[in-house]
Design an enzyme around this catalytic site. Structure first.
Site, PDB file in Angstrom:
ATOM      1  N   HIS A 127       0.830  -1.210   0.000  1.00  0.00           N
ATOM      2  CA  HIS A 127       0.000   0.000   0.000  1.00  0.00           C
ATOM      3  C   HIS A 127       0.865   1.260   0.000  1.00  0.00           C
ATOM      4  O   HIS A 127       0.655   2.174  -0.799  1.00  0.00           O
ATOM      5  CB  HIS A 127      -0.924   0.033   1.216  1.00  0.00           C
ATOM      6  CG  HIS A 127      -1.585   1.368   1.419  1.00  0.00           C
ATOM      7  ND1 HIS A 127      -2.727   1.749   0.760  1.00  0.00           N
ATOM      8  CD2 HIS A 127      -1.229   2.433   2.192  1.00  0.00           C
ATOM      9  CE1 HIS A 127      -3.059   2.983   1.104  1.00  0.00           C
ATOM     10  NE2 HIS A 127      -2.167   3.420   1.982  1.00  0.00           N
ATOM     11  N   HIS A 132       1.469   4.965  -2.863  1.00  0.00           N
ATOM     12  CA  HIS A 132       1.819   6.362  -2.612  1.00  0.00           C
ATOM     13  C   HIS A 132       3.034   6.883  -3.382  1.00  0.00           C
ATOM     14  O   HIS A 132       3.037   8.022  -3.850  1.00  0.00           O
ATOM     15  CB  HIS A 132       2.102   6.561  -1.117  1.00  0.00           C
ATOM     16  CG  HIS A 132       0.893   6.605  -0.252  1.00  0.00           C
ATOM     17  ND1 HIS A 132       0.078   7.714  -0.159  1.00  0.00           N
ATOM     18  CD2 HIS A 132       0.358   5.670   0.578  1.00  0.00           C
ATOM     19  CE1 HIS A 132      -0.908   7.470   0.693  1.00  0.00           C
ATOM     20  NE2 HIS A 132      -0.766   6.235   1.156  1.00  0.00           N
ATOM     21  N   GLU A 173      -5.505   9.555  -0.240  1.00  0.00           N
ATOM     22  CA  GLU A 173      -5.914   8.156  -0.155  1.00  0.00           C
ATOM     23  C   GLU A 173      -7.019   7.784  -1.144  1.00  0.00           C
ATOM     24  O   GLU A 173      -6.987   6.699  -1.731  1.00  0.00           O
ATOM     25  CB  GLU A 173      -6.372   7.818   1.267  1.00  0.00           C
ATOM     26  CG  GLU A 173      -5.266   7.824   2.307  1.00  0.00           C
ATOM     27  CD  GLU A 173      -4.272   6.670   2.161  1.00  0.00           C
ATOM     28  OE1 GLU A 173      -4.471   5.805   1.274  1.00  0.00           O
ATOM     29  OE2 GLU A 173      -3.312   6.644   2.930  1.00  0.00           O
ATOM     30  N   SER A 192      -4.088   0.834  -4.614  1.00  0.00           N
ATOM     31  CA  SER A 192      -3.541  -0.408  -4.052  1.00  0.00           C
ATOM     32  C   SER A 192      -4.615  -1.442  -3.762  1.00  0.00           C
ATOM     33  O   SER A 192      -4.310  -2.504  -3.234  1.00  0.00           O
ATOM     34  CB  SER A 192      -2.750  -0.110  -2.771  1.00  0.00           C
ATOM     35  OG  SER A 192      -3.580   0.484  -1.787  1.00  0.00           O
TER      36      SER A 192
END
Length: 287
Positions: A127, A132, A173, A192
């Site tokens: 993730h 990111h 996010e 993700s």
């Protein structure tokens, strides 16, 4: 973004950083990364923001196996001045903000087990790094993340972290971006997640609403389930400008006088790209 109240582990530095210890990853760990990576990249080819896909290539994340943070940081530093720092898990808010303000992205070093491919409560290396890091190679998004960290340090002094957390949630996010007539994914929580990569763009259930800073920071969000609303930006330049040109102290005061909005709310003044049916609701907690 998540908070932590437990003590700093003995093996962590004062800033909560730890050694990644890349050599300790097992063959199964690397195989898990490769399986997740292959599944997501096939899914995202026509769904992710071009800047994300460019970052995957630029940072050589297409190389098999879990990335070595030192090698990854060297390439990222040359591009935007960022580096990736391993941490033992969730870190306190202020530690998180301080790292971001200094262009350090904190990443968990563990990887999920094979039976956790579709859901994981605590962010892992897949993730954090896959979701990111590619966008940190984009200069505008890299600047936004640093500005967010600096804003977080100020919010901490104003008792407004919960408000600012909503900005992170609905952009970093779970953000969507318009590219021409299409919507693309840029939020790491979506990128993700195999299931949410489909849900966020294709499912009739969620609202898709134009980004508005005040509106977004009034809106509660879902945890442990897909979102009921997604906010859509026009560009990373627009997102950065909204952040650096806003005086957040009076905004926080103004927000204190307004009621929070539920995650499924649609207001008359909203720029609504699609109004959701809200058929996908499991009754989990919102914040």
């Amino acid at each position: 973004m998540a908070s932590l109240t437990s003590p700093r582990p003995d093996h962590a530095a004062a800033d909560w950083s730890v050694a990644q210890d890349w050599a300790s990853y097992s063959a199964q760990d690397h195989a898990t990364w490769d399986r997740l990576f292959e599944r997501q990249t096939k899914m995202l080819r026509d769904r992710a923001a071009p800047e994300f896909l460019d970052g995957l290539d630029m940072l050589r994340l297409t190389k098999p196996g879990i990335p070595d943070f030192a090698e990854l940081s060297e390439r990222l530093m040359q591009r935007t001045g960022w580096q990736v720092v391993a941490v033992p898990g969730l870190v306190p808010d202020r530690v998180f903000f301080e790292h971001l303000a200094n262009r350090r992205f904190v990443a968990g070093r563990f990887i999920r087990s094979p039976d956790q491919s579709d859901y994981l409560a605590e962010p892992d290396v897949f993730h954090d790094v896959f979701g990111h890091v590619p966008l940190l190679a984009d200069p505008l998004f890299a600047d936004y993340m640093q500005a967010y960290g600096e804003g977080g340090l100020r919010a901490d002094g104003l008792g407004a972290i919960d408000r600012l957390a909503r900005l992170y949630w609905y952009t970093v996010e779970f953000g969507l971006i318009r590219r021409g007539g299409d919507m693309k994914l840029y939020g790491a929580g979506i990128l993700s997640s195999y299931g949410e990569s489909v849900f966020a763009l294709d499912d009739p259930s969620p609202n898709r609403i134009g980004f508005d800073l005040n509106r977004l920071m009034r809106t509660r969000y879902r945890i442990d389930d897909y979102q009921q609303s997604y906010f859509v930006i026009g560009s990373f330049e627009d997102l950065l400008r909204a952040t650096v040109e806003t005086d957040f102290a009076p905004l926080y005061r103004a927000l204190d006088g307004q009621e929070d909005l539920e995650p499924d709310a649609v207001l008359p003044e909203d720029r609504v790209y699609s109004r959701g049916t809200q058929d996908h609701v499991s009754g989990v907690e919102s914040k």
